[in-house]
Motif scaffolding. Structure first.
Motif, PDB file in Angstrom:
ATOM      1  N   VAL A  26     -43.875  15.478  31.621  1.00  0.00           N
ATOM      2  CA  VAL A  26     -43.581  14.294  32.439  1.00  0.00           C
ATOM      3  C   VAL A  26     -44.844  13.842  33.173  1.00  0.00           C
ATOM      4  CG1 VAL A  26     -42.252  13.463  34.408  1.00  0.00           C
ATOM      5  CG2 VAL A  26     -41.134  14.840  32.664  1.00  0.00           C
ATOM      6  N   ASN A  46     -39.617   2.650  34.561  1.00  0.00           N
ATOM      7  CA  ASN A  46     -38.655   3.722  34.828  1.00  0.00           C
ATOM      8  C   ASN A  46     -38.998   4.931  33.972  1.00  0.00           C
ATOM      9  OD1 ASN A  46     -36.462   1.053  34.895  1.00  0.00           O
ATOM     10  ND2 ASN A  46     -36.695   2.372  36.649  1.00  0.00           N
ATOM     11  N   GLY A  49     -42.761   8.853  35.732  1.00  0.00           N
ATOM     12  CA  GLY A  49     -43.141  10.088  36.424  1.00  0.00           C
ATOM     13  C   GLY A  49     -43.504   9.891  37.888  1.00  0.00           C
ATOM     14  N   LYS A  50     -43.217   8.728  38.445  1.00  0.00           N
ATOM     15  CA  LYS A  50     -43.614   8.421  39.828  1.00  0.00           C
ATOM     16  C   LYS A  50     -42.959   9.368  40.834  1.00  0.00           C
ATOM     17  CE  LYS A  50     -42.107   4.153  39.498  1.00  0.00           C
ATOM     18  NZ  LYS A  50     -41.601   4.172  38.108  1.00  0.00           N
ATOM     19  N   THR A  51     -41.639   9.497  40.729  1.00  0.00           N
ATOM     20  CA  THR A  51     -40.937  10.364  41.684  1.00  0.00           C
ATOM     21  C   THR A  51     -41.323  11.817  41.466  1.00  0.00           C
ATOM     22  OG1 THR A  51     -39.126   8.780  41.903  1.00  0.00           O
ATOM     23  CG2 THR A  51     -38.651  11.058  42.518  1.00  0.00           C
ATOM     24  N   THR A  52     -41.549  12.203  40.229  1.00  0.00           N
ATOM     25  CA  THR A  52     -41.996  13.575  39.948  1.00  0.00           C
ATOM     26  C   THR A  52     -43.348  13.829  40.611  1.00  0.00           C
ATOM     27  OG1 THR A  52     -40.828  13.484  37.828  1.00  0.00           O
ATOM     28  CG2 THR A  52     -42.464  15.234  38.102  1.00  0.00           C
ATOM     29  N   ARG A  55     -42.803  14.291  44.284  1.00  0.00           N
ATOM     30  CA  ARG A  55     -42.234  15.615  44.597  1.00  0.00           C
ATOM     31  C   ARG A  55     -43.310  16.698  44.510  1.00  0.00           C
ATOM     32  NH1 ARG A  55     -37.154  16.583  41.129  1.00  0.00           N
ATOM     33  NH2 ARG A  55     -36.758  18.218  42.665  1.00  0.00           N
TER      34      ARG A  55
END
Ligand SMILES: Nc1ncnc2c1ncn2[C@@H]1O[C@H](COP(=O)(O)OP(=O)(O)OP(=O)(O)O)[C@@H](O)[C@H]1O
Ligand SMILES: [Mg+2]
Length: 318
Positions: A26, A46, A49-52, A55
């Motif tokens: 990812v 969408n 991998g932005k939110t990954t 995190r």
């Protein structure tokens, strides 16, 4: 970004971050550096991998490879490093029945702030987010715009050096969005480093000192919005043709033959050309001849939306 920010050590550095979920990659080697007083907008479709990545920055995921340093320390290993970070999640993460002030006192205490410092920290967070006039109001009675700003207040009450916002203005009206943008700019001016994700490319262009396009776990393009646009489009202008209705298949073929491409709105078509104004005149005449009289034709400078479309259409590198 000012000269001071350039010369100072970065607040955040990411080098070669790699991460896979269940064997599926990812993040495929992401580099990122963020300095004091800089707004960085992380863009991408969408699933890019932005939110990954966020995190990973917060220390919630330890990457399979590469390094993350927040003020020189690894947030996944050093709990104290995480005190330098404030996260504004996409959903409002406040206690709905408590007032704004009670929420902020609670968040300050949870951040481990000494009791005698809490009142001043809450005052500061209220002022910076322009929510002081609602301090005594339960969160559930606030408008959407105030809730967004109170959500930011909760993330900055412990005065972090890096503020991360995941889709800070999704689903809010234009006035509330501008109020949130003003708060973000105010924090930037105080030296806070700001990383935000957004699908709103106009917001990114207006707000960000730098943008990065993430695609399939790779940073495919990064830079200052104006410089990226100049490099990609030179002196080309965008010609936008607004039709009075949705064209049928035959009309679509005629529009395509004029070099126009569909936008997200079926009645609006676009074309890039160095001689935009002349093209606008020609298109108006030719489309009228085939019974497709434009309702409006606009000529404007290309935007990040044009760049984003171009990147999305390119074949991903193997
Ligand atoms: N906990 C998880 N377990 C397995 N796969 C996941 C997990 N979280 C995300 N993914 C997958 O990883 C990829 C990247 O997801 P991520 O949420 O980072 O994307 P994003 O860029 O934030 O997308 P969006 O713009 O939709 O928020 C997607 O294919 C997603 O389905
Ligand atoms: Mg996301």
């Amino acid at each position: 970004m000012n000269a001071e920010a350039l010369s100072a050590a970065p607040i955040l550095t990411v080098a070669g971050a790699v991460h896979a979920y269940g064997g599926r990659p990812v993040l495929r080697g992401v580099d990122l550096a963020l300095g004091r007083g800089e707004i960085y907008a992380l863009l991408g479709p969408n699933g890019a991998g932005k939110t990954t990545l966020i995190r990973t920055l917060c220390g919630r995921i330890r990457p399979d490879g590469g390094t993350v340093r927040l003020n020189g320390r690894d947030p996944a290993r050093v709990a104290a490093a995480r005190a330098g970070l404030g996260l504004v999640p996409q959903e409002i993460a406040l206690y709905a029945n408590l007032t704004v002030g009670e929420n902020l006192r609670t968040f300050a205490a949870l951040a481990g702030m000494p009791h005698r410092q809490i009142a001043a920290a809450v005052e500061r967070a209220l002022a910076l987010t322009r929510t002081a006039d609602r301090a005594g109001v339960p969160v559930k009675h606030l408008s959407g715009g105030y809730q967004r700003r109170a959500n930011i207040a909760a993330a900055i009450v412990h005065a972090p050096s890096l503020l991360i916002l995941d889709e800070p203005t999704v689903g809010v009206d234009i006035d509330a969005r501008e109020a949130v943008d003003a708060v973000i700019r105010g924090l930037r001016d105080l030296g806070v480093a700001i990383l935000l994700t957004t699908h709103d490319l106009d917001q990114a262009e207006a707000l960000a000192d730098r943008v990065g396009f993430l695609r399939e776990g790779r940073m495919v393009l990064e830079g200052e919005p104006k410089a990226l646009l100049a490099e990609a489009f030179g002196t080309q202008m965008e010609v936008l043709v607004h039709l009075s209705g949705t064209p049928d298949a035959a009309a679509e073929a005629q529009l395509a033959a004029e070099g126009l491409a569909r936008t997200r709105q079926p009645s609006v078509w676009t074309r890039l050309d160095a001689d935009g104004y002349a093209v606008a005149g020609t298109l108006d005449r030719r489309l009228r001849q085939v019974g497709l009289a434009p309702r409006e034709i606009r000529v404007r400078q290309p935007s990040l939306a044009n760049l984003f479309t171009r990147l999305a259409e390119q074949e991903p590198a193997a």
